[in-house]
Design a protein around this motif. Structure first.
Motif, PDB file in Angstrom:
ATOM      1  N   GLY A 173      37.013  46.508 -29.832  1.00 27.14           N
ATOM      2  CA  GLY A 173      36.726  47.929 -29.901  1.00 27.14           C
ATOM      3  C   GLY A 173      35.283  48.316 -29.608  1.00 27.14           C
ATOM      4  N   ARG A 174      34.398  47.351 -29.568  1.00 25.08           N
ATOM      5  CA  ARG A 174      33.015  47.709 -29.277  1.00 25.08           C
ATOM      6  C   ARG A 174      32.830  47.879 -27.779  1.00 25.08           C
ATOM      7  NH1 ARG A 174      28.995  43.694 -32.286  1.00 25.08           N
ATOM      8  NH2 ARG A 174      30.243  42.169 -31.179  1.00 25.08           N
ATOM      9  N   THR A 175      31.960  48.814 -27.413  1.00 28.50           N
ATOM     10  CA  THR A 175      31.625  48.998 -26.006  1.00 28.50           C
ATOM     11  C   THR A 175      30.137  48.776 -25.846  1.00 28.50           C
ATOM     12  OG1 THR A 175      31.331  51.367 -26.354  1.00 28.50           O
ATOM     13  CG2 THR A 175      33.492  50.642 -25.595  1.00 28.50           C
ATOM     14  N   TYR A 176      29.784  48.283 -24.687  1.00 26.28           N
ATOM     15  CA  TYR A 176      28.390  47.954 -24.406  1.00 26.28           C
ATOM     16  C   TYR A 176      27.948  48.701 -23.157  1.00 26.28           C
ATOM     17  CZ  TYR A 176      29.572  44.174 -27.585  1.00 26.28           C
ATOM     18  OH  TYR A 176      29.999  43.460 -28.673  1.00 26.28           O
ATOM     19  N   THR A 177      26.685  49.032 -23.117  1.00 30.75           N
ATOM     20  CA  THR A 177      26.151  49.734 -21.961  1.00 30.75           C
ATOM     21  C   THR A 177      26.001  48.770 -20.795  1.00 30.75           C
ATOM     22  OG1 THR A 177      23.847  49.313 -22.537  1.00 30.75           O
ATOM     23  CG2 THR A 177      24.868  51.323 -23.441  1.00 30.75           C
ATOM     24  N   ARG A 178      25.952  49.331 -19.629  1.00 28.44           N
ATOM     25  CA  ARG A 178      25.747  48.533 -18.420  1.00 28.44           C
ATOM     26  C   ARG A 178      24.434  47.773 -18.505  1.00 28.44           C
ATOM     27  NH1 ARG A 178      23.109  49.099 -13.520  1.00 28.44           N
ATOM     28  NH2 ARG A 178      24.186  48.119 -11.772  1.00 28.44           N
ATOM     29  N   GLU A 179      23.407  48.443 -18.999  1.00 35.36           N
ATOM     30  CA  GLU A 179      22.080  47.815 -19.099  1.00 35.36           C
ATOM     31  C   GLU A 179      22.111  46.628 -20.058  1.00 35.36           C
ATOM     32  OE1 GLU A 179      22.623  51.157 -19.384  1.00 35.36           O
ATOM     33  OE2 GLU A 179      21.930  51.617 -17.357  1.00 35.36           O
ATOM     34  N   PHE A 180      22.818  46.766 -21.166  1.00 39.22           N
ATOM     35  CA  PHE A 180      22.913  45.676 -22.133  1.00 39.22           C
ATOM     36  C   PHE A 180      23.597  44.468 -21.497  1.00 39.22           C
ATOM     37  CE2 PHE A 180      25.301  43.384 -25.421  1.00 39.22           C
ATOM     38  CZ  PHE A 180      24.267  43.013 -26.272  1.00 39.22           C
ATOM     39  N   LYS A 181      24.691  44.705 -20.794  1.00 37.59           N
ATOM     40  CA  LYS A 181      25.422  43.615 -20.153  1.00 37.59           C
ATOM     41  C   LYS A 181      24.557  42.911 -19.118  1.00 37.59           C
ATOM     42  CE  LYS A 181      29.876  45.955 -20.614  1.00 37.59           C
ATOM     43  NZ  LYS A 181      30.993  46.581 -19.891  1.00 37.59           N
ATOM     44  N   ARG A 215      29.282  37.534 -16.645  1.00 43.05           N
ATOM     45  CA  ARG A 215      28.602  36.744 -15.609  1.00 43.05           C
ATOM     46  C   ARG A 215      29.424  36.725 -14.320  1.00 43.05           C
ATOM     47  NH1 ARG A 215      26.494  31.092 -17.522  1.00 43.05           N
ATOM     48  NH2 ARG A 215      25.386  31.284 -15.567  1.00 43.05           N
ATOM     49  N   LYS A 216      30.735  36.563 -14.439  1.00 44.04           N
ATOM     50  CA  LYS A 216      31.596  36.563 -13.250  1.00 44.04           C
ATOM     51  C   LYS A 216      31.552  37.913 -12.547  1.00 44.04           C
ATOM     52  CE  LYS A 216      35.386  34.407 -12.968  1.00 44.04           C
ATOM     53  NZ  LYS A 216      36.703  33.775 -13.047  1.00 44.04           N
ATOM     54  N   GLU A 217      31.513  38.987 -13.332  1.00 44.65           N
ATOM     55  CA  GLU A 217      31.442  40.337 -12.752  1.00 44.65           C
ATOM     56  C   GLU A 217      30.144  40.504 -11.960  1.00 44.65           C
ATOM     57  OE1 GLU A 217      32.453  44.466 -12.149  1.00 44.65           O
ATOM     58  OE2 GLU A 217      33.664  42.781 -12.802  1.00 44.65           O
ATOM     59  N   VAL A 218      29.054  40.034 -12.513  1.00 49.02           N
ATOM     60  CA  VAL A 218      27.758  40.146 -11.829  1.00 49.02           C
ATOM     61  C   VAL A 218      27.750  39.277 -10.582  1.00 49.02           C
ATOM     62  CG1 VAL A 218      25.287  39.664 -12.034  1.00 49.02           C
ATOM     63  CG2 VAL A 218      26.479  40.835 -13.882  1.00 49.02           C
ATOM     64  N   GLU A 219      28.317  38.078 -10.670  1.00 46.60           N
ATOM     65  CA  GLU A 219      28.381  37.206  -9.499  1.00 46.60           C
ATOM     66  C   GLU A 219      29.218  37.837  -8.389  1.00 46.60           C
ATOM     67  OE1 GLU A 219      29.890  33.424 -10.707  1.00 46.60           O
ATOM     68  OE2 GLU A 219      28.165  33.008 -12.001  1.00 46.60           O
ATOM     69  N   GLU A 258      24.612  44.062  -8.191  1.00 47.76           N
ATOM     70  CA  GLU A 258      24.064  45.220  -8.904  1.00 47.76           C
ATOM     71  C   GLU A 258      25.096  46.323  -9.121  1.00 47.76           C
ATOM     72  OE1 GLU A 258      21.095  45.716 -10.479  1.00 47.76           O
ATOM     73  OE2 GLU A 258      20.871  43.579 -10.094  1.00 47.76           O
ATOM     74  N   ALA A 259      26.201  46.257  -8.419  1.00 50.35           N
ATOM     75  CA  ALA A 259      27.257  47.256  -8.607  1.00 50.35           C
ATOM     76  C   ALA A 259      28.153  46.920  -9.801  1.00 50.35           C
ATOM     77  CB  ALA A 259      28.107  47.366  -7.354  1.00 50.35           C
ATOM     78  N   ALA A 260      27.866  45.808 -10.446  1.00 49.07           N
ATOM     79  CA  ALA A 260      28.683  45.391 -11.591  1.00 49.07           C
ATOM     80  C   ALA A 260      28.598  46.426 -12.712  1.00 49.07           C
ATOM     81  CB  ALA A 260      28.220  44.036 -12.100  1.00 49.07           C
ATOM     82  N   PHE A 261      29.706  46.589 -13.396  1.00 49.66           N
ATOM     83  CA  PHE A 261      29.812  47.464 -14.574  1.00 49.66           C
ATOM     84  C   PHE A 261      29.626  48.950 -14.244  1.00 49.66           C
ATOM     85  CE2 PHE A 261      27.577  43.507 -15.992  1.00 49.66           C
ATOM     86  CZ  PHE A 261      28.704  42.847 -16.412  1.00 49.66           C
ATOM     87  N   THR A 262      29.843  49.330 -13.012  1.00 52.02           N
ATOM     88  CA  THR A 262      29.777  50.746 -12.664  1.00 52.02           C
ATOM     89  C   THR A 262      31.190  51.297 -12.643  1.00 52.02           C
ATOM     90  OG1 THR A 262      29.901  50.284 -10.302  1.00 52.02           O
ATOM     91  CG2 THR A 262      27.696  50.459 -11.261  1.00 52.02           C
TER      92      THR A 262
END
Length: 99
Positions: free
Chosen positions: A3-11, A43-47, A51-55
């Motif tokens: 249930g927790r959500t994290y910001t793009r910057e945090f990730k 990490r897989k999302e960023v790979e 930089e478009a990860a988590f948008t």
């Protein structure tokens, strides 16, 4: 924790700390109460996306994949129903002598 959500910057910060060899995954898991599998997904999302990860651009892709899966299931269902109807019609015709 569910249930927790994290910001793009945090990730991105977490992933950058690991990639930059500043901290290990285990250290970050303990410090932020995160699961290793969650960090691995980030990490897989960023790979994959850089930089478009988590948008928000990821959401349309996921919804399209879900829609495709839904349509494939529907197509399979229709195919099964069509097969059943053809067999029923053939049985009906053979019993009644209709060609």
């Amino acid at each position: 924790m569910p249930g927790r959500t994290y910001t793009r910057e945090f990730k991105l910060d977490i992933v950058n700390q690991i990639n930059g060899a500043h901290k290990t995954t285990a250290q970050l898991c303990r410090e932020h109460a995160l699961s290793p599998s969650l960090i691995h997904r980030w990490r897989k999302e960023v790979e994959a996306r850089g930089e478009a990860a988590f948008t928000d651009q990821a959401k349309p892709d996921q919804s399209l994949e879900q829609r495709i899966a839904e349509l494939e299931r529907f197509c399979g269902q229709l195919s099964l129903e069509n097969t059943i109807l053809k067999k029923s019609l053939a049985t009906y015709r053979s019993k009644n002598g209709i060609k």
